[in-house]
Design a protein around this motif. Structure first.
Motif, PDB file in Angstrom:
ATOM      1  N   ARG A 153       0.837  -1.203   0.000  1.00 22.03           N
ATOM      2  CA  ARG A 153       0.000   0.000   0.000  1.00 22.03           C
ATOM      3  C   ARG A 153       0.876   1.260   0.000  1.00 22.03           C
ATOM      4  O   ARG A 153       0.574   2.245  -0.704  1.00 22.03           O
ATOM      5  CB  ARG A 153      -0.937  -0.006   1.201  1.00 22.03           C
ATOM      6  CG  ARG A 153      -1.951   1.121   1.180  1.00 22.03           C
ATOM      7  CD  ARG A 153      -2.877   1.075   2.378  1.00 22.03           C
ATOM      8  NE  ARG A 153      -3.871   0.005   2.262  1.00 22.03           N
ATOM      9  CZ  ARG A 153      -3.860  -1.114   2.978  1.00 22.03           C
ATOM     10  NH1 ARG A 153      -2.898  -1.329   3.870  1.00 22.03           N
ATOM     11  NH2 ARG A 153      -4.787  -2.035   2.830  1.00 22.03           N
ATOM     12  N   ALA A 154       1.971   1.251   0.751  1.00 20.89           N
ATOM     13  CA  ALA A 154       2.867   2.412   0.798  1.00 20.89           C
ATOM     14  C   ALA A 154       3.538   2.648  -0.551  1.00 20.89           C
ATOM     15  O   ALA A 154       3.704   3.798  -0.988  1.00 20.89           O
ATOM     16  CB  ALA A 154       3.927   2.215   1.883  1.00 20.89           C
ATOM     17  N   LEU A 213       2.278   1.736  -3.493  1.00 20.23           N
ATOM     18  CA  LEU A 213       1.230   2.243  -4.384  1.00 20.23           C
ATOM     19  C   LEU A 213       0.974   3.725  -4.130  1.00 20.23           C
ATOM     20  O   LEU A 213       0.657   4.477  -5.063  1.00 20.23           O
ATOM     21  CB  LEU A 213      -0.063   1.441  -4.204  1.00 20.23           C
ATOM     22  CG  LEU A 213      -0.025  -0.017  -4.652  1.00 20.23           C
ATOM     23  CD1 LEU A 213      -1.381  -0.683  -4.387  1.00 20.23           C
ATOM     24  CD2 LEU A 213       0.350  -0.159  -6.121  1.00 20.23           C
ATOM     25  N   ARG A 214       1.135   4.157  -2.887  1.00 23.74           N
ATOM     26  CA  ARG A 214       0.963   5.579  -2.589  1.00 23.74           C
ATOM     27  C   ARG A 214       2.052   6.407  -3.279  1.00 23.74           C
ATOM     28  O   ARG A 214       1.786   7.506  -3.779  1.00 23.74           O
ATOM     29  CB  ARG A 214       1.000   5.785  -1.064  1.00 23.74           C
ATOM     30  CG  ARG A 214       0.908   7.237  -0.596  1.00 23.74           C
ATOM     31  CD  ARG A 214      -0.287   7.965  -1.151  1.00 23.74           C
ATOM     32  NE  ARG A 214      -1.544   7.255  -0.897  1.00 23.74           N
ATOM     33  CZ  ARG A 214      -2.717   7.593  -1.401  1.00 23.74           C
ATOM     34  NH1 ARG A 214      -2.792   8.629  -2.241  1.00 23.74           N
ATOM     35  NH2 ARG A 214      -3.799   6.905  -1.137  1.00 23.74           N
ATOM     36  N   GLU A 245       0.901   6.616  -6.763  1.00 24.99           N
ATOM     37  CA  GLU A 245      -0.240   7.528  -6.849  1.00 24.99           C
ATOM     38  C   GLU A 245       0.229   8.982  -6.837  1.00 24.99           C
ATOM     39  O   GLU A 245      -0.234   9.804  -7.652  1.00 24.99           O
ATOM     40  CB  GLU A 245      -1.189   7.269  -5.668  1.00 24.99           C
ATOM     41  CG  GLU A 245      -2.305   8.280  -5.486  1.00 24.99           C
ATOM     42  CD  GLU A 245      -3.414   8.171  -6.517  1.00 24.99           C
ATOM     43  OE1 GLU A 245      -4.228   9.113  -6.611  1.00 24.99           O
ATOM     44  OE2 GLU A 245      -3.469   7.138  -7.232  1.00 24.99           O
ATOM     45  N   ASP A 246       1.144   9.294  -5.937  1.00 24.68           N
ATOM     46  CA  ASP A 246       1.632  10.675  -5.854  1.00 24.68           C
ATOM     47  C   ASP A 246       2.350  11.075  -7.142  1.00 24.68           C
ATOM     48  O   ASP A 246       2.210  12.216  -7.613  1.00 24.68           O
ATOM     49  CB  ASP A 246       2.572  10.823  -4.656  1.00 24.68           C
ATOM     50  CG  ASP A 246       1.846  10.719  -3.324  1.00 24.68           C
ATOM     51  OD1 ASP A 246       0.596  10.810  -3.311  1.00 24.68           O
ATOM     52  OD2 ASP A 246       2.531  10.542  -2.293  1.00 24.68           O
ATOM     53  N   SER A 278      -0.285  11.640  -9.867  1.00 27.23           N
ATOM     54  CA  SER A 278      -1.005  12.888  -9.609  1.00 27.23           C
ATOM     55  C   SER A 278      -0.187  14.071 -10.101  1.00 27.23           C
ATOM     56  O   SER A 278      -0.719  14.999 -10.727  1.00 27.23           O
ATOM     57  CB  SER A 278      -1.297  13.035  -8.109  1.00 27.23           C
ATOM     58  OG  SER A 278      -2.191  12.033  -7.662  1.00 27.23           O
ATOM     59  N   HIS A 309      -8.995   0.212  -4.299  1.00 26.03           N
ATOM     60  CA  HIS A 309      -8.524   1.060  -5.392  1.00 26.03           C
ATOM     61  C   HIS A 309      -9.131   2.459  -5.360  1.00 26.03           C
ATOM     62  O   HIS A 309      -8.605   3.379  -5.999  1.00 26.03           O
ATOM     63  CB  HIS A 309      -8.812   0.391  -6.737  1.00 26.03           C
ATOM     64  CG  HIS A 309      -7.872  -0.725  -7.042  1.00 26.03           C
ATOM     65  ND1 HIS A 309      -7.853  -1.367  -8.257  1.00 26.03           N
ATOM     66  CD2 HIS A 309      -6.890  -1.291  -6.294  1.00 26.03           C
ATOM     67  CE1 HIS A 309      -6.911  -2.297  -8.244  1.00 26.03           C
ATOM     68  NE2 HIS A 309      -6.325  -2.276  -7.068  1.00 26.03           N
ATOM     69  N   ALA A 331      -8.879   4.456  -3.130  1.00 25.14           N
ATOM     70  CA  ALA A 331      -7.902   5.324  -2.475  1.00 25.14           C
ATOM     71  C   ALA A 331      -6.827   5.824  -3.432  1.00 25.14           C
ATOM     72  O   ALA A 331      -5.981   6.634  -3.033  1.00 25.14           O
ATOM     73  CB  ALA A 331      -7.247   4.583  -1.305  1.00 25.14           C
ATOM     74  N   PHE A 332      -6.859   5.357  -4.689  1.00 28.95           N
ATOM     75  CA  PHE A 332      -5.810   5.687  -5.650  1.00 28.95           C
ATOM     76  C   PHE A 332      -6.436   6.176  -6.965  1.00 28.95           C
ATOM     77  O   PHE A 332      -6.332   5.511  -7.993  1.00 28.95           O
ATOM     78  CB  PHE A 332      -4.928   4.465  -5.897  1.00 28.95           C
ATOM     79  CG  PHE A 332      -4.299   3.902  -4.650  1.00 28.95           C
ATOM     80  CD1 PHE A 332      -3.140   4.467  -4.133  1.00 28.95           C
ATOM     81  CD2 PHE A 332      -4.875   2.827  -3.984  1.00 28.95           C
ATOM     82  CE1 PHE A 332      -2.562   3.965  -2.974  1.00 28.95           C
ATOM     83  CE2 PHE A 332      -4.302   2.315  -2.831  1.00 28.95           C
ATOM     84  CZ  PHE A 332      -3.143   2.891  -2.319  1.00 28.95           C
TER      85      PHE A 332
END
Length: 209
Positions: A133-134, A136-137, A140-141, A144, A180, A182-183
């Motif tokens: 999850r970290a 994927l964050r 995601e960042d 973005s 998903h 969350a992303f």
């Protein structure tokens, strides 16, 4: 055209990366399916001769045998006369390689998390899921920030090997009960990857709406 033989397990995300690149580059590949689970055929004596590391994928040609996913992806992309997954601009190429290494090394924990979740293999499920999850964050960042710049993919405006290498870890993360929603940037990016000519799925890849 060089004969390409992929020793493959359909549910393995690394093997899927290879199949996906071959399909997007319109390269014919002969699949030789391996009983990776539960048979562990990849660690049998014949397979250890092909890859002493005891893992898949393995790509065989008349001239070379490759056993690391990133090397296989680069080799296949280089065979594509159109070089459609390889950027020509130096900074985009460097970004592609950076994310390619991220996919093969850092994101390998996502494969472990998924194996623990769906195959009941031993390991620390909660820890590997948290690590996934970290990571994927981080992705995601980045996406973005790319969208703010008007860029659609990890290394620029066009899809590259980096996107193909990163896609399975996100697309299959629902197997680990990662939400998903969350992303959102990755969800949009995944739709663009799915729209690539030659895109193919594997079991567990969800549809994006």
């Amino acid at each position: 055209m060089t004969q390409l033989v992929l020793h493959n397990y359909d549910l393995d995300d690394a093997c899927y990366r290879v199949r996906l690149v071959a399909s997007c580059c319109d390269l014919p590949v002969e699949l030789r399916n391996v009983d990776m689970f539960p048979g562990m055929e990849q660690v049998s004596p014949p397979y250890l001769k092909l890859n002493p590391l005891g893992r898949l994928p393995i790509l065989e040609t008349a001239d070379v045998t490759l056993r690391h996913t990133g090397a296989i992806l680069l080799y296949l992309a280089g065979l594509d006369p159109q070089k459609r997954l390889l950027p020509t601009e130096a900074s985009a190429l460097a970004q592609m390689m950076d994310w390619l290494f991220f996919a093969e090394h850092d994101l390998s924990v996502s494969t472990e998390a998924r194996a623990i979740s769906i195959m009941d293999l031993p390991g620390d499920g909660p820890q590997t899921i948290a690590q996934t999850r970290a990571l994927l964050r981080i992705m995601e960042d980045h996406m973005s920030a790319q969208e703010i710049k008007g860029l659609s993919f990890f290394a620029g405006e066009e899809i590259t090997l980096a996107d193909i290498a990163l896609f399975p870890a996100f697309a299959l993360s629902r197997d680990c009960n990662i939400d998903h929603d969350a992303f959102p940037a990755l969800r949009l990016w995944a739709r663009r990857v799915r729209a690539t000519p030659g895109f193919v799925v594997m079991p567990g890849i969800p549809d994006y709406h």
